[in-house]
Structures are given as structure tokens and as C-alpha cells.
Design a protein around this motif. Sequence first.
Motif, short mmCIF file in Angstrom:
data_model
loop_
_atom_site.label_atom_id
_atom_site.label_comp_id
_atom_site.label_asym_id
_atom_site.label_seq_id
_atom_site.Cartn_x
_atom_site.Cartn_y
_atom_site.Cartn_z
N THR A 220 3.33 22.70 -9.27
CA THR A 220 2.74 21.35 -9.36
C THR A 220 1.26 21.42 -9.02
N ASP A 221 0.43 21.55 -10.06
CA ASP A 221 -1.01 21.52 -9.84
C ASP A 221 -1.50 20.08 -9.97
N ALA A 222 -2.81 19.87 -9.92
CA ALA A 222 -3.35 18.51 -9.95
C ALA A 222 -2.99 17.78 -11.24
N LYS A 223 -3.02 18.48 -12.37
CA LYS A 223 -2.69 17.85 -13.65
C LYS A 223 -1.25 17.38 -13.66
N VAL A 224 -0.35 18.22 -13.18
CA VAL A 224 1.07 17.86 -13.15
C VAL A 224 1.31 16.73 -12.16
N LEU A 225 0.68 16.80 -10.99
CA LEU A 225 0.86 15.76 -9.98
C LEU A 225 0.37 14.41 -10.51
N LYS A 226 -0.75 14.42 -11.22
CA LYS A 226 -1.27 13.17 -11.78
C LYS A 226 -0.30 12.61 -12.83
N ALA A 227 0.30 13.49 -13.62
CA ALA A 227 1.29 13.04 -14.60
C ALA A 227 2.52 12.46 -13.90
N ASN A 228 2.91 13.05 -12.78
CA ASN A 228 4.06 12.55 -12.03
C ASN A 228 3.76 11.18 -11.40
N LEU A 229 2.51 10.98 -10.99
CA LEU A 229 2.09 9.68 -10.47
C LEU A 229 2.16 8.63 -11.59
N ALA A 230 1.69 8.98 -12.77
CA ALA A 230 1.75 8.05 -13.89
C ALA A 230 3.19 7.69 -14.24
N TYR A 231 4.08 8.67 -14.19
CA TYR A 231 5.51 8.43 -14.46
C TYR A 231 6.09 7.44 -13.45
N PHE A 232 5.74 7.63 -12.19
CA PHE A 232 6.19 6.73 -11.13
C PHE A 232 5.70 5.31 -11.38
N CYS B 24 0.85 -1.19 0.00
CA CYS B 24 0.00 0.00 0.00
C CYS B 24 0.89 1.24 0.00
N TYR B 25 0.46 2.27 -0.70
CA TYR B 25 1.21 3.53 -0.74
C TYR B 25 0.23 4.66 -1.03
N ASN B 26 0.65 5.89 -0.86
CA ASN B 26 -0.19 7.02 -1.26
C ASN B 26 0.65 8.05 -1.99
N PHE B 27 -0.03 8.98 -2.64
CA PHE B 27 0.67 10.01 -3.41
C PHE B 27 0.24 11.40 -2.95
N MET B 28 -0.04 11.54 -1.65
CA MET B 28 -0.43 12.83 -1.08
C MET B 28 0.80 13.70 -0.87
N PRO B 29 0.78 14.93 -1.34
CA PRO B 29 1.92 15.83 -1.15
C PRO B 29 2.11 16.22 0.31
N VAL B 30 3.33 16.11 0.80
CA VAL B 30 3.81 16.63 2.09
C VAL B 30 3.15 15.95 3.29
N LEU B 31 1.83 16.12 3.44
CA LEU B 31 1.12 15.58 4.60
C LEU B 31 0.43 14.29 4.25
N ASP B 32 0.28 13.43 5.24
CA ASP B 32 -0.54 12.23 5.09
C ASP B 32 -1.97 12.65 5.46
N TRP B 33 -2.77 11.74 6.04
CA TRP B 33 -4.13 12.12 6.37
C TRP B 33 -4.15 13.28 7.37
N THR B 34 -5.15 14.14 7.22
CA THR B 34 -5.21 15.37 8.00
C THR B 34 -6.50 15.45 8.79
N ARG B 35 -6.37 15.77 10.09
CA ARG B 35 -7.51 16.01 10.96
C ARG B 35 -7.25 17.31 11.74
N THR B 36 -8.32 17.83 12.35
CA THR B 36 -8.18 19.03 13.17
C THR B 36 -8.35 18.73 14.66
N ASN B 37 -8.89 17.56 14.99
CA ASN B 37 -9.12 17.20 16.39
C ASN B 37 -8.90 15.70 16.54
N LEU B 38 -7.98 15.33 17.40
CA LEU B 38 -7.67 13.91 17.62
C LEU B 38 -8.39 13.34 18.84
N ASP B 39 -9.21 14.16 19.49
CA ASP B 39 -9.91 13.71 20.70
C ASP B 39 -11.32 14.30 20.72
#
Length: 397
Positions: A207-219, A105-120
Motif C-alpha cells: 500500500t503506497d501513497a497511490k493505493v492508499l489514496k485510491a482506498n480513501l476514495a473508495y471509502f 471529523c476523521y483521518n486516514f493516517m495508517p496505524v498511528l495518529d499524530w506523531t511527536r518525539t517529545n511530549l514535554d
Amino acid sequence: MLPNLEQTFRWFGPNDPVTLAAISQTGATGIVTALHHIPAGEVWSIEEISERKSIIEKAGLVWSVVESVNIHESIKTAAPERDGYIEKYITTLKNLAKAGIKTVCYNFMPVLDWTRTNLDYRLANNASALRYDAPALAAFDLYILQRPEAFDEFTPAQQQAAKAYLDSISESEKNYLTNTIMAGLPGTDEVFTIPEFKEHLKKYAQTDAKVLKANLAYFLKGIIPTAEELGIKMCIHPDDPPFPILGLPRVVCNEEDLLDVVNSCPSPSNGITFCTGSLGANPENDLPAMAAKLGKHIHFLHLRNVQREADGSFFEADHLGGSTDMYAVMRNVIEEQKRRADSGEGIVAIPMRPDHGHKILDDVNYNTYPGYSVIGRLRGLAELRGLEMGIKRTLYQ
């Protein structure tokens, strides 16, 4: 009778307060883990992999899925050194295959992984859940991060709600919000500072969404041929939340995005992690229909539920509660199992884990990774296995 989905549990390694001994009592037989101590982009040696596998097997369990072999930011931004990092990634895949571990399993999210504002976030029964509060995220973006473009991205009503939220919290609560949003990757205690995060944003300026998607395809075109030779199933995890945040693009948010991923490099090894929690935060995603349409590409299941709210906020609900019809999702997953069993194509016992869980009962006495308490996930696993059994007995016995 169809075989059961493979019941797995995520484990963050020897330092995880949730022990393998505890996991073995949940009924799970498979472990989902990663070598979190190795920096993103560096090779996982066969020695390190074998050591972790040995620890798991000594506890009477198996290492079923790697989550995750993280992708270096240079690959996501198409930096000059990306080909070198792709080669390192391929070396890691080869070492995992040598150890017999063949679902990644892997993800292609830039910089941050999943994001929340409250953990409790406290529910009515005082259980602790994870929450994404849209006004809180906007308040951080507009007034703490102070990203200039944010004022063009939020409506006047959203800006007003964000300012009202900001004015309602104390300085310590602002610090908590900042640290929660700026948390790094799962399995680490890394938290970005505001200046550090702004430097990361600069790297994504072109790096907008179009560019990021192209970079994912390259990977994918770089790694999938080797993964197929090795018999490894790569499964991309959807973005969480499934929409752009903080000026960063997101490109794995819906059915169209997932189809783009699998079609960018068609192969039995290029598949998806079907995460009902991540995808479920987008009200436009019809999860039961997606499970049916994308079924042959599903190599791994994350099953959890979220309760959506009108303003884009959501919190993590009971596994069989919330906004997603988990019965319908599970039924379509089982129909996919039947198709695989009849055709002889694909893994029938798809690995499944109860994703996240509330802190309940004795969970409060342990400092576990957010979302990964043992009793809360045990409850989710028990409910999901019961749902699976009930559907299969009804359909096929």
C-alpha cells in the motif's frame, strides 16, 4: 455583524482530567468528543451516543463535533472485509444523525495518529510543549525500529545527525522516545511494541501513497451518499506530520491532496478539517491561501501554530506565534463566513477549537492527554476569539 465561529473544546470523556465544568468556564459552548472506548470499526449504538450526549447537555454544553469516528485498518489496506467495516461506519453515522450530531471529523493516517518525539519540550518560559524532532525520529527509524528501507530514505547527513542524537541519549531516554512515537490513538493509553508495529508495517507492504489514496476514495464513495442524505458533514483531518514517516504513506498533506479528497466524491457532505498545526509543519503549504481556496469545503477548524526549524523539526508554539500567519488565516476564514452569509450556502458559525495547548500554570498538576491541558487551551481560545472579534469589527462594523 457576522455570527462568531462556534467555540468548541475537545473532551475525552468522563475519564478526562479536564472536566466539563472546567470547559464551561473557558467560554466554549460546544464539545468535540468521541466514544474512544469503542474499538475502531465497531458500531456506535444509539444508546451509547445518547448517554454521552446527555452527560454533555447536563453540563450546559452541546456535542458539536465528533472527533473521531476512527476508520478500521482493513478499509485503509483494502482488505477483503473492508465493505463490512464500511457498512458498520454507515450505521454509526445513521445513529449519530438520529441523535442530532452532524459534523464528523476523521483521518486516514495508517496505524498511528499524530506523531511527536517529545511530549514535554520546555520553552524559554518553562511552559511544556509538544515537539517533533527530525533527528530523533530518524534515530528511532534507523537504529531502534531498524527498518531496512530507512537507510535509502534518509540522506547521509540525516543519518549522521540521527546517529549523533542516538549516541547522546540514555537507555531510559531511548525507551521514552520509543513509547512516545509508538503511542496509539488519542483518548487511549495504547502503545505499540516494536514487534506489533512491524506486523502493521507488513500489512502496508503493498500500500503506497497511490493505493492508499485510491482506498480513501473508495471509502468516501461508500459513505458520502448516506452522509448527504443524513445531512452529516464529513471533514477529513490532515496528516500529522504532513509527510511519510516510518515507511507509512501519507496522502492528506497539502492543497493538492485536499482537493483530491473533495473531488473524489463531490458533495456538500465531503469536506475538510482545516488544521493549521498539521498543515503548518510543511513549509510549502501557504495556509492563508489554502484557507481562501478551500474555504467552501471547510466544515471544522483546528487552530494552532508550530515553529518550524530548518532540519524538518518543529514544536508547538503560541497560537498567535510560530511560523503561520494566524491573522491572515483568520481573515480568510471570516471572508468565507461572509460569502456563506451572503449566499445562504453552508454553516456560517463554523465550529472552531483551539488545537493543543502548552502546559502552563496549574496544568502541570494534572495528567491530561498530551496537548490537551485546560489552561493552555483556554489561553489559545481567548487569543483566537479576540483575533476574530478584532478582524470582524475592523471589516464589517
